[in-house]
Design an enzyme around this catalytic site. Structure first.
Site, PDB file in Angstrom:
ATOM      1  N   LYS B  79     -31.364  60.811 -83.727  1.00 33.04           N
ATOM      2  CA  LYS B  79     -30.115  61.569 -83.861  1.00 33.04           C
ATOM      3  C   LYS B  79     -29.098  60.679 -84.589  1.00 33.04           C
ATOM      4  CE  LYS B  79     -26.751  64.160 -80.991  1.00 33.04           C
ATOM      5  NZ  LYS B  79     -26.368  64.520 -79.603  1.00 33.04           N
ATOM      6  N   SER B 154     -25.651  69.566 -78.671  1.00 37.82           N
ATOM      7  CA  SER B 154     -25.292  69.020 -79.956  1.00 37.82           C
ATOM      8  C   SER B 154     -26.463  68.429 -80.734  1.00 37.82           C
ATOM      9  CB  SER B 154     -24.247  67.915 -79.766  1.00 37.82           C
ATOM     10  OG  SER B 154     -24.786  66.824 -79.057  1.00 37.82           O
ATOM     11  N   SER B 178     -26.688  68.448 -74.154  1.00 36.09           N
ATOM     12  CA  SER B 178     -26.991  68.338 -75.583  1.00 36.09           C
ATOM     13  C   SER B 178     -28.444  67.999 -75.920  1.00 36.09           C
ATOM     14  CB  SER B 178     -26.076  67.311 -76.241  1.00 36.09           C
ATOM     15  OG  SER B 178     -24.797  67.842 -76.416  1.00 36.09           O
TER      16      SER B 178
END
Lengths: 481, 487
Positions: B79, B154, B178
């Site tokens: 990420k 997210s 997330s």
């Protein structure tokens, strides 16, 4: 001070003291002073994205030692908070500090007043926090340079009660704290380098008024002299404002040493809301009794303890003991001199007298004295064994200060050895009597004051080298005829 | 025709160790898949072709030398919230569009040390603030199961990339759901470990007391392999916990007879899509068949979790994001008039709307006069929520329920309605507030879109969670499903 006695002054100090750790409070960077800008700022100090603070346990040790030395409550569970504000030298845009749960709680410090009395100044708290970096204006073509070497240097902020009622008291308190932090070796106390600086909260009120007047905060004063001047000038300003029918505004003011004035830094409209909250990156700091006890054992003899010992052991006056113990280095110096010359009173007189005056004049610290304790003791030994008089000793000291050698070398090379040969002194005595017949008659008729005159004349004739005791004895002999 | 993308990390690891495929070959294979498919998804912000191949070559050397750690040569994606040395680390924000990190996050360091190859950095909601991946400066990410829908957020880029098998696995972070919510919406196994299990150093902070790194994988077994490498005390993170890291793979095959599963009644209320509820109930029935015992429980304060979260998380973020001031790195506005102008415009122009919204909420709840009413009260609620879980775990081993109230929603559907967006994390947020470990496991489909089963465990019981998830995956194959367009 020139303000009249209708006014009462209330002063509280916030002292920022850098702790003498090798690395920063939340990062591994060095805290050494004077490096090239930003060479001692790592990713954590730069507040790069993703970095986290790790608490330096050495800073904790030093802060707890301070708490113990001022007889304070120790925070067995202290908490770091964030104080949020934007400024370029504050890279995270928040300062890590301690708000509700400081490491050091209520304590106190006693100061000596000019009238010889002792006054107790309350310490509200002392908390751990990080220092900011430095903004460097001017040198960058309309831009501002930022040096983050100092950012993250550990500090304790020592907050006093508003217990001081004059600039002199404030200075006395600041000196005491300064001396203490050096005694217990938690700070180098170097004021030129900013290791020890203070903010002063100053207010005035008419004598008899109960509630405090509105205070102004004088920021970042880094010398004892400036603290006194800044507070006094601020007191005068506040009294003027009130006497002119105005009101003192609560604000932060900056002392300008060149103009000897204080001026407003921020007005209340711009007052910051720091949005304090516990720092989620750091766990509460929990310590136990064993930890505190171990540190208590590490504490050296504190200034007050040392002072009492000097009074008892060496029979020094309270004043002399206070002056000598005002710094650990001075006390160490005194003890070395005393050990070598074996006469504590003589050592005390000469350390607080000639030496202190000289240091004062040159504005240097005892550690920078050009005559070390061993050499100074050598000088006092020559006084003690009557090789030289006290008066000559001052000249010898001057020569030693100029680097002309040890006391013995100076006495030898300048021929300052005291004249102890009775016949030589007697010849001089006779000559003085012959040259001053009227005065001698007066002395004989009981005017004892004249004795000083004759001794003085003989000393003068001997260029100060005659032994004053012997001169005295011989004069007595002549008098009895 | 090779089909490496249908293989799990566990399978690829075995092939690498056996020399059936080289890391370079595998890495090139996934780089090609990204190149050929990601225009449909936008799941990557940065692809590190050169570095990945160089890393792969190194890993091949290690594999040849023998005794290489299990994950050696396996390519994964990180990420874009994890700092990566020499590689752009943007947090999907204009603010950090120009930021190349000079250091590696601890998670990245650990992966690197284990021989894992980094394919690239995945898209996400800006600064991890969002539940649909629509707040990214680099544009939204599409759900591989239906590119008209969101992948969740997210960590939407990581979820979409693994769901489309552009990477066999990816890292993510979970502050309020997330990892678990996008894992549910994309049909993946998502793991959020206990707060403190994995170092946060180098993970760009959103809400420090809630953020935790975790994984997107195809299987629970893969999660175990990844967690083995990621976990442990880190001296650079004071909130990481000094607790032994077990081998998370050893406990996977324990049977579940007598396992007590708690079903909180609050997780099956009117806010839950009825079809999603049916899928979750079917999964619970599967567990019953395996010998687990179902216990009805209550988490009475769970309705307070979203309001408390939207005080605490913004409060922390408002402070954490203050360092983005245009002074030392990141975006700085053009021609600032003075310092204040520089601050205002750099931050005003550098941050997106959702980030600014949360910074303003956070600054408000921390300000003098409001602190007690909001921040302190939210902290008290947080304690109540933790206590609810504590009481529950005295009765049960794990807690199950839906991960999200619905399947993936349409792109744009909730972007103008922050509250409805925030409610998509209603079942996941309480777990972060309590700091517990949680997973989402694929449990079926509704209208062709995946549904996730959320499993929450007690503190540091990741081993048990993974065991519970793995046993389910041995009896079902939802986790093996690949979206048609990417098969």
């Amino acid at each position: 001070m020139s303000y009249d006695s209708n006014w009462e002054v209330v002063i509280g100090l916030e002292i920022h003291c850098q702790l003498a750790t090798k690395s920063k409070i939340f990062s591994g960077s060095s805290t050494a002073y004077g490096a090239e800008p930003n060479t001692q700022a790592n990713a954590v100090d730069l507040a790069l994205p993703g970095v986290l603070p790790v608490f330096n346990k050495e800073a904790l040790r030093l802060a707890v030692k301070f708490g113990l030395a001022v007889d304070a409550e120790i925070g067995m569970r202290s908490v770091f908070d964030r104080k949020n504000y934007f400024y370029p030298d504050s890279p995270k845009a928040y300062q890590i500090t301690q708000m509700d749960h400081p490491i050091v709680g209520v304590g106190h410090m006693d100061i000596e007043l000019e009238n010889g009395e002792t006054k107790r100044i309350g310490i509200t708290r002392a908390h751990l926090e990080e220092d900011a970096g430095k903004s460097m204006h001017g040198a960058y073509h309309g831009m501002t340079g930022i040096d983050l070497n100092r950012a993250g240097t550990p500090l304790i902020e020592i907050v006093s009660e508003p217990d001081m009622s004059s600039a002199k008291e404030a200075v006395a308190y600041m000196r005491k704290i300064h001396s203490l932090v050096r005694y217990i070796e938690i700070s180098d106390g170097n004021m030129q380098e900013g290791s020890f600086r203070c903010d002063a909260n100053v207010s005035v009120r008419p004598v008899g008024q109960k509630e405090l007047g509105t205070r102004a905060e004088l920021k970042n004063i880094n010398s004892f002299r400036f603290v006194e001047k800044a507070i006094n000038i601020e007191i005068e300003r506040q009294i003027d404002v009130i006497e002119d029918g105005g009101k003192v505004v609560q604000e932060t003011r900056l002392y300008d040493a060149d103009k000897n004035e204080t001026r407003s830094m921020r007005s209340t409209e711009e007052a910051n809301d720091y949005r304090y909250f516990p720092d989620p990156d750091l766990l509460p700091v929990v310590i136990d009794e064993a930890y505190v006890d171990a540190l208590r054992k590490e504490l050296p003899e504190l200034p007050e303890q040392k002072k009492q010992r000097y009074i008892k052991e060496f029979e020094l006056s309270s004043y002399d003991a206070d002056v000598i113990t005002s710094s650990r280095e001075l006390a160490d110096y005194f003890e070395t001199v005393n050990a070598k010359c074996g006469d504590a009173k003589l050592a005390a007189n000469w350390v607080t007298g000639e030496l202190a005056a000289r240091l004062n004049k040159e504005e240097i610290e005892i550690t920078d004295s050009k005559v070390d304790a061993g050499a100074y003791a050598g000088l006092l030994l020559r006084i003690k064994d009557n090789t030289i008089s006290g008066k000559i000793a001052k000249d010898v000291f001057e020569a030693m200060w100029q680097g002309e050698g040890s006391a013995d070398e100076v006495i030898e090379s300048k021929g300052l050895k005291q004249i102890t040969d009775s016949s030589a002194i007697e010849a001089m005595v006779d000559e003085v009597i012959v040259n001053n017949p009227t005065q001698f008659e007066e002395l004989k008729s009981g005017k004892d004051k004249m004795m000083g005159f004759f001794v003085g004349q003989v000393m003068k004739a001997s260029a100060g080298k005659a032994n004053p005791g012997q001169v005295n004895q011989l004069m007595q002999k002549k008098l009895k005829g | 025709m090779s089909n490496y993308h249908t293989k799990s990390v566990t399978e690829l690891s075995a092939m690498l160790q056996a020399g059936e495929v080289s890391s370079v070959e595998l890495t090139q294979y996934f780089l090609d898949r990204i190149k050929n498919n990601d225009d449909k998804l936008n799941s990557f912000i940065t692809v590190c072709e050169e570095q990945a191949l160089a890393q792969a070559a190194e890993s091949d050397e290690k594999l040849k030398a023998g005794n290489a750690p299990l994950l050696t040569g396996v390519p994964i994606a990180h990420k874009d919230i994890f700092c990566t040395d020499g590689v752009k680390t943007s947090c999907a924000s204009k603010m950090l569009d120009n930021f190349v990190s000079p250091y590696d996050a601890t998670v990245v360091t650990n992966m690197r040390a284990a021989g894992v190859v980094m394919l690239g950095k995945t898209n996400m909601d800006e600064f991890a603030m969002g539940s649909s991946n629509e707040t990214s400066f680099y544009g939204g990410v599409k759900n591989p199961w239906d590119t008209l829908t969101v992948p969740g957020g997210s960590s939407g880029g990581s979820a979409a990339a693994v769901a489309a098998r552009l990477a066999p696995a990816a890292t993510g972070t979970d502050t309020g759901g997330s990892i678990r919510q996008p894992a549910a919406l994309c049909g993946l196994t998502g793991l959020k470990p206990t707060y403190g299990r994995v170092s946060r150093y180098g993970m760009i902070a959103f809400a420090s007391s809630l953020d935790q790194a975790g994984t997107f994988t195809q299987t629970a077994e893969d999660s175990a392999l990844m967690l083995n490498v990621m976990s442990g005390l880190d001296e650079k993170d004071s909130t990481s916990v000094d607790k032994e890291v077990p081998d998370y793979t050893t406990n996977l095959n324990q049977d579940l007879k007598g396992l007590k599963i708690g079903l909180p009644k609050e997780y099956f209320d009117e806010g839950l899509n009825a079809d999603v509820a049916k899928v979750v109930e079917a999964a619970i029935a599967e567990y019953k068949k395996m010998g687990a015992e179902i216990v009805d429980i209550s988490l009475p304060n769970s309705h307070l979790s979203v309001p408390a979260y939207y005080v605490i998380a913004p409060a922390e973020c408002s402070s954490n994001l203050s360092r983005f001031d245009g002074v030392r790195f990141g975006y700085r506005c053009d021609d600032p008039k003075d310092l204040e102008d520089m601050y205002k415009r750099s931050r005003g122009e550098g941050f997106g709307e959702e980030v600014k919204r949360r910074i303003m909420i956070g600054a408000y709840v921390l300000s003098a006069g409001y602190y007690d009413a909001y921040y302190l009260k939210a902290q008290k609620i947080r304690r109540l929520i933790s206590d609810d879980f504590k009481a529950a775990f005295e009765k049960v081993d794990v807690i199950m329920g839906p991960t999200a109230p619905d399947v993936a929603f349409k792109i744009g559907e909730k972007s103008d309605d922050p509250i409805s967006m925030y409610l998509s994390d209603i079942y996941t947020i309480a777990v972060n507030l309590a700091g517990l470990p949680g997973m989402s496991v694929p449990a079926g489909f509704v209208n062709g879109l995946p549904v996730g089963l959320q499993i929450t465990g007690n503190y540091f019981k990741e081993s048990q969670l993974l065991n519970v998830a793995h046993q389910y995956q041995k009896n079902t194959d939802w986790h093996r499903a690949i979206p048609e367009d990417f098969s």
